[in-house]
Each structure stands twice: as structure tokens, then as C-alpha cells.
Design an enzyme around this catalytic site. Structure first.
Site, PDB file in Angstrom:
ATOM      1  CG  HIS A  33     -12.854  -8.360   5.894  1.00  0.00           C
ATOM      2  ND1 HIS A  33     -11.614  -8.946   5.769  1.00  0.00           N
ATOM      3  CD2 HIS A  33     -13.081  -8.254   7.236  1.00  0.00           C
ATOM      4  CE1 HIS A  33     -11.109  -9.190   6.955  1.00  0.00           C
ATOM      5  NE2 HIS A  33     -11.978  -8.777   7.876  1.00  0.00           N
ATOM      6  CD  GLU A  34     -16.090  -6.538   8.883  1.00  0.00           C
ATOM      7  OE1 GLU A  34     -16.426  -7.437   9.691  1.00  0.00           O
ATOM      8  OE2 GLU A  34     -14.986  -5.966   8.933  1.00  0.00           O
ATOM      9  CG  HIS A  37     -15.469 -11.655   9.908  1.00  0.00           C
ATOM     10  ND1 HIS A  37     -14.478 -12.592  10.113  1.00  0.00           N
ATOM     11  CD2 HIS A  37     -14.824 -10.464   9.729  1.00  0.00           C
ATOM     12  CE1 HIS A  37     -13.294 -12.008  10.038  1.00  0.00           C
ATOM     13  NE2 HIS A  37     -13.483 -10.720   9.805  1.00  0.00           N
TER      14      HIS A  37
END
Length: 382
Positions: A33-34, A37
Site C-alpha cells: 500500500h505504502e 504511494h
């Protein structure tokens, strides 16, 4: 007192068995997820200050050649990427610092990028979760195969929804509400998530096609780990046929397409369940938090690595979907603010954003408390 003692005893007894699988599942999901980003932010020219797995005090870390601090933090219940110009880990803006930036610093600042680029960076986290799930599901279908048992009815329980609808042994279900049914598992999954809803079945009975209508009953069932689930039950069963293959191996391309369909099924089921909570058609007692995830991770790990990896994919879809909810503090809340900014031609006022983030934080905390309370009730009753 016995209630809390039982819950504590259950939790402490299985802590070691739960902890390692839980950390594996959560770390993989949070990392990707990170990473979503991070990668899109770097593509957009944003300076990334911190990439953290977990919150709180740093346990250890290192700086890469671009100056990003990669670290592992003490509280393993999430993670964050902090950009240049952020006031906090939630990517809230720091107005005074932003106003004082030089032109060169603004080129590296997240909050000085266009609305489209900021939205792409924020959306990349949930998208990475969906991609991870699709790849995992696709790999599992490719290497382990997909269910291949036909949707044939072998027995019909007396006084069940299926009996009332007119199902008979030997019937083969070909579609439900217009959706093609290929396997018995396909039918089970639809029925289990549609308790109390009238479903229209197309059934092949010998040389004829019959149209039947049935409403699955909501019942409590226990899985092999004695966990209680509330699902829709039709009242039919399927027996194994000698020489019949329960799974079918598929090529990678087919596996990937099945992975897309599997990820969509998980997302759709989650949305339907949340909608049923608000319409009072489902109980919120099935909502779980970190303790429940840890328990399920430990239980699934006893089945094998493939089962644990499958759980990782399911959780990845759920985390990605949750983060898209339009709640400030979550990715969806940021996207909502950016949509308003795109329509207005300017961002919301500093006060409006601050109030939104406070509301979002309160909502997230209340949800966590409620989910943890459900977890404790679940443990005490197990």
C-alpha cells in the site's frame, strides 16, 4: 470478571501462534500500500521524507541515496509515507512552512503539485492493494487450480429454502439472477452473501430448463476452527463423484483473469455487507479488528502457506477498499478534498480541512474501539 479473564486467557494462549502470521499478513499488505504511494510520488517529483512500516518510535531504519528514511516502527498496525511539506503522517498540509518555501523547494513539495498529481499519489496506495490481490489470486489459481465441481444438487434438506422453492436432487444450477454459475462454489458464494434476498435460479433438470425462486435463510454456522459466521443457507448439498476432479489447473493468463474476478467478488461482498449493516439487514457484530485478524491469521497458517497467502490477498482488497471511503484521514477523504478543490478552483480553507481531519480521526478511532470490542466478545465466547 470471568468474561474478561476468558478473553485474556484465549488471547495470551494463542499470542505466539497468532503473532507471526499476523505480522506477515499485515506487513505485506501495508508495505505494498505504502509502496504505491511512494512510487507514484517519486514519479511525480515529490520528495519523500519517510517510509515507515508501523507507527510510534523507530526500531531501526536507514536512509537511501535520495534522503528517504526507511524504517520499522514499534506499533505494527499500519504504516505511512511522509512527503516534503506534510505536517503529519496523515499528509495534512503545514501552511506556514508551505508559504515560506523557495521556488526550488516547491518543486519537491507534495502540496504544490497539481490536483491531478496529488490525487494520483493518494489513489496509488489502494490501487497497489488491488494489484497485489489480483497477482496473488492469479498465482494461486495458476499453481493450485480453480474449483471445478459442477453446481449439481445431490440432496435437498427438508423444510429448507431450497425445498420450499422446489429444488430436486439432480438439478444443475446454471445461473442466479442472470449471473452464470459454473461451479458449486460459485453458487455457494452468492447464496452465502444474499441472506433474506429473493434469488432467481435457472436450473437444468434433465432435458428441461426450470426457473425457481428461493430466499436463503440467515443461519449461524461454525467453520473448522469453531468460528461462528452468519451466512445465507439454501439447504442443498453436493457429494463427490468418483473420478471427478475438484480443481482444474489453468494457464497464467486465465489465472490472472480469475484473480481479477476474485478481487472483485471480495470487494463487492464487502460493500454489500456494509450496506446491509446500514439497512439493518446484517449485524455489525461480524466486524473485526486487529485482534480478530491476528486470530484468523494464526488459524489459517495451520492449514498451510497457500491459505495464509490467500488471506493476505483478501485483506489487501479490504484494506484498499477501506482506504477509499470518503473519510478524512483516509485516502478517500483526501481524494474527496481534491475533488472539491478541482470543482472550486481552490482548496478548502485551512479551518475546514482541520475540522474534517479531526472528524475523520474521531470516526476512525470509534470504529477501532467498536471492532476491538467485537473482537473481545468473540474471544470470550470461543
Amino acid at each position: 470478571m470471568d468474561f474478561f479473564f476468558n478473553a485474556f486467557h484465549t488471547l495470551s494462549h494463542g499470542l505466539i501462534g497468532y503473532l507471526i502470521p499476523f505480522l506477515f499478513v499485515l506487513t505485506v499488505v501495508v508495505f505494498f500500500h505504502e509502496l504505491g504511494h511512494f512510487l507514484v510520488a517519486r514519479w511525480a517529483g515529490v520528495r519523500v521524507l519517510t517510509f515507515s512500516l508501523g507507527f510510534g518510535p523507530e526500531l531501526f531504519g536507514f536512509n537511501d541515496r535520495t534522503g528517504t528514511r526507511w524504517k520499522l516502527s514499534a506499533i505494527p498496525l499500519g504504516g505511512y509515507v511522509k512527503f516534503f511539506g506534510d505536517a503529519s503522517e496523515a499528509s495534512t498540509p503545514a501552511p506556514q512552512m508551505l508559504a515560506a518555501m523557495s521556488e526550488k523547494e516547491r518543486q519537491d513539495s507534495f502540496h504544490h503539485k497539481s490536483v491531478a498529481r496529488r490525487a494520483a499519489i493518494v489513489a496509488a496506495g489502494p490501487i497497489a492493494n488491488f494489484i497485489l490481490a489480483i497477482v496473488i489470486f492469479g498465482a494461486l489459481f495458476t499453481f493450485y487450480g480453480k474449483p471445478n465441481t459442477s453446481a449439481r444438487v445431490d440432496t435437498v434438506q427438508a423444510n429448507s429454502a431450497a425445498a420450499a422453492a422446489g429444488f430436486k436432487p439432480g438439478d444443475v444450477v446454471t445461473s442466479i439472477d442472470g449471473q452464470t454459475i459454473e461451479t458449486f462454489v460459485d453458487m455457494q458464494r452468492i447464496v452465502s452473501t444474499r441472506a433474506g434476498e429473493q434469488l432467481h435460479f435457472t436450473v437444468k433438470r434433465g432435458d428441461r430448463v426450470e426457473n425457481l425462486t428461493a430466499t436463503p435463510e440467515l443461519r449461524e454456522v461454525k467453520d473448522s476452527f469453531n468460528n461462528v459466521h452468519k451466512i445465507g443457507i439454501l439447504g442443498i448439498s453436493r457429494s463427490a463423484t468418483p473420478g471427478e476432479h475438484a480443481v482444474e489447473r489453468v494457464d497464467p493468463a486465465t489465472g490472472l483473469w480469475l484473480g481479477v474476478k476474485e478481487a472483485w467478488f471480495v470487494a463487492k461482498s464487502t460493500i454489500l455487507y456494509i450496506g446491509d449493516i446500514f439497512t439493518r439487514r446484517a449485524s455489525a457484530d461480524q466486524l473485526g479488528g486487529p485482534i480478530r485478524i491476528a486470530q484468523i491469521s494464526g488459524q489459517v497458517a495451520t492449514i498451510g502457506l497457500a491459505a495464509l497467502v490467500h488471506l493476505t490477498a483478501v485483506l489487501s482488497v479490504s484494506i484498499g477498499l477501506l482506504n477509499l471511503f470518503p473519510v478524512p484521514m483516509l485516502d478517500g477523504g483526501h481524494l474527496l478534498f481534491y475533488a472539491v478543490e478541482a470543482i472550486r478552483g481552490r482548496p478548502l480553507s485551512e479551518r475546514s480541512q482541520e475540522m474534517g481531519f479531526r472528524f475523520g480521526l474521531a470516526l476512525v478511532l470509534m470504529l477501532m474501539v467498536f471492532a476491538t470490542y467485537n473482537d473481545i466478545l468473540h474471544l470470550a465466547g470461543s
